[in-house]
Design an enzyme around this catalytic site. Sequence first.
Site, PDB file in Angstrom:
ATOM      1  N   GLY A 130      -7.447 -11.250   6.294  1.00 44.73           N
ATOM      2  CA  GLY A 130      -6.139 -11.457   5.669  1.00 44.73           C
ATOM      3  C   GLY A 130      -5.026 -10.807   6.474  1.00 44.73           C
ATOM      4  O   GLY A 130      -3.935 -11.368   6.625  1.00 44.73           O
ATOM      5  N   ASP A 131      -5.303  -9.618   7.018  1.00 44.98           N
ATOM      6  CA  ASP A 131      -4.307  -8.936   7.849  1.00 44.98           C
ATOM      7  C   ASP A 131      -4.031  -9.730   9.119  1.00 44.98           C
ATOM      8  O   ASP A 131      -2.882  -9.833   9.577  1.00 44.98           O
ATOM      9  CB  ASP A 131      -4.804  -7.530   8.221  1.00 44.98           C
ATOM     10  CG  ASP A 131      -4.984  -6.647   7.001  1.00 44.98           C
ATOM     11  OD1 ASP A 131      -4.155  -6.737   6.086  1.00 44.98           O
ATOM     12  OD2 ASP A 131      -5.955  -5.880   6.958  1.00 44.98           O
TER      13      ASP A 131
ATOM     14  N   ALA B 195     -12.610 -18.975   3.426  1.00 46.41           N
ATOM     15  CA  ALA B 195     -13.222 -19.984   4.298  1.00 46.41           C
ATOM     16  C   ALA B 195     -12.670 -21.386   4.056  1.00 46.41           C
ATOM     17  O   ALA B 195     -12.799 -22.272   4.913  1.00 46.41           O
ATOM     18  CB  ALA B 195     -14.732 -19.980   4.097  1.00 46.41           C
TER      19      ALA B 195
ATOM     20  N   GLY C  75      -9.512 -22.113   3.784  1.00 43.42           N
ATOM     21  CA  GLY C  75      -8.220 -22.294   4.434  1.00 43.42           C
ATOM     22  C   GLY C  75      -7.077 -21.695   3.651  1.00 43.42           C
ATOM     23  O   GLY C  75      -7.158 -20.553   3.187  1.00 43.42           O
TER      24      GLY C  75
ATOM     25  N   ASN D  80      -3.822 -14.046  -1.867  1.00 45.45           N
ATOM     26  CA  ASN D  80      -5.050 -14.817  -1.997  1.00 45.45           C
ATOM     27  C   ASN D  80      -5.226 -15.196  -3.469  1.00 45.45           C
ATOM     28  O   ASN D  80      -4.388 -14.855  -4.312  1.00 45.45           O
ATOM     29  CB  ASN D  80      -6.263 -14.057  -1.431  1.00 45.45           C
ATOM     30  CG  ASN D  80      -6.539 -12.741  -2.171  1.00 45.45           C
ATOM     31  OD1 ASN D  80      -6.205 -12.574  -3.346  1.00 45.45           O
ATOM     32  ND2 ASN D  80      -7.171 -11.806  -1.481  1.00 45.45           N
TER      33      ASN D  80
ATOM     34  N   GLU E 276       0.822  -1.214   0.000  1.00 44.39           N
ATOM     35  CA  GLU E 276       0.000   0.000   0.000  1.00 44.39           C
ATOM     36  C   GLU E 276       0.851   1.256   0.000  1.00 44.39           C
ATOM     37  O   GLU E 276       0.490   2.282   0.564  1.00 44.39           O
ATOM     38  CB  GLU E 276      -0.952  -0.012   1.189  1.00 44.39           C
ATOM     39  CG  GLU E 276      -2.017  -1.089   1.062  1.00 44.39           C
ATOM     40  CD  GLU E 276      -3.065  -1.013   2.157  1.00 44.39           C
ATOM     41  OE1 GLU E 276      -2.984  -0.097   2.999  1.00 44.39           O
ATOM     42  OE2 GLU E 276      -3.953  -1.873   2.171  1.00 44.39           O
TER      43      GLU E 276
ATOM     44  N   THR F  72      -3.841 -17.889   0.419  1.00 41.80           N
ATOM     45  CA  THR F  72      -4.990 -17.975   1.317  1.00 41.80           C
ATOM     46  C   THR F  72      -6.259 -18.152   0.494  1.00 41.80           C
ATOM     47  O   THR F  72      -6.401 -17.581  -0.591  1.00 41.80           O
ATOM     48  CB  THR F  72      -5.098 -16.724   2.203  1.00 41.80           C
ATOM     49  OG1 THR F  72      -5.195 -15.551   1.379  1.00 41.80           O
ATOM     50  CG2 THR F  72      -3.874 -16.592   3.094  1.00 41.80           C
TER      51      THR F  72
ATOM     52  N   ASP G  68     -18.148 -10.100   9.673  1.00 42.82           N
ATOM     53  CA  ASP G  68     -17.377  -9.127   8.888  1.00 42.82           C
ATOM     54  C   ASP G  68     -16.020  -9.745   8.554  1.00 42.82           C
ATOM     55  O   ASP G  68     -15.237 -10.053   9.449  1.00 42.82           O
ATOM     56  CB  ASP G  68     -17.206  -7.840   9.701  1.00 42.82           C
ATOM     57  CG  ASP G  68     -16.533  -6.722   8.922  1.00 42.82           C
ATOM     58  OD1 ASP G  68     -16.073  -6.976   7.787  1.00 42.82           O
ATOM     59  OD2 ASP G  68     -16.467  -5.591   9.439  1.00 42.82           O
TER      60      ASP G  68
END
Length: 219
Positions: A185-186, A154, A156, A114, A69, A151, A180
């Site tokens: 990921g963080d 849900a 895994g 991901n 970022e 990642t 939520d």
Amino acid sequence: EALEKESIDTKYLFTDPNEPTGVAQIMVESSGQNMIIVVPGSNMTLTRQEVCEAKPVIGKASLMTFGLEGNQDAVIAAMEIAKKSNVKTLTNAAPARTDLDPRIYQLTDILCVNETEAQIILGQENVIEAEEAIEDAMQQLLKKCHSVVVTLGAKGAVCASRNEPKPVWVKAEKATKVVDTTGAGDAFVGSMSYYLVNHPGLKLSDIVERSCKVATVTV
């Protein structure tokens, strides 16, 4: 002041006279899934010189964890300092981009993405969902850096390294109620960082499994 209350060192925090602080507008669906609009602001103006001022701290670290970022030049400057000091690096390639500087891969020990981020950085047209497609993407990513974690929300996560190239699949525990998913990921990457530093004897797959459990709790 808010950061210092959380015992976060602000010695190397800089301000920009022209750009606002980076912000993220998060929208959450009733299912708990989210969409994030990022306005990076001053994140993109951090300079190589400012990064180098933090060299004494970076050089003493056990691990340096990166997100994307900010501008690539500043990220690369920090990575170069880390590697010269034999500091392990973990890169969460988010937000993903197609023009990622090759040096970021070269300076990364563990890459975490991901499925969507893997698709973007590999320049693939099709969504990476099937097990075979995920494993194929991992092999491509292993050509770029030493270890890879993908990642899967849900479902895994899956991990592999050049030393152990056969992907290890880790299932996530099912969340009883998803409220939520923002920050899951963080939480995963933060947990990985914690275990890599404080439990260096654990296998990467064990670290991934524990990090999945933490991420599940957060949603």
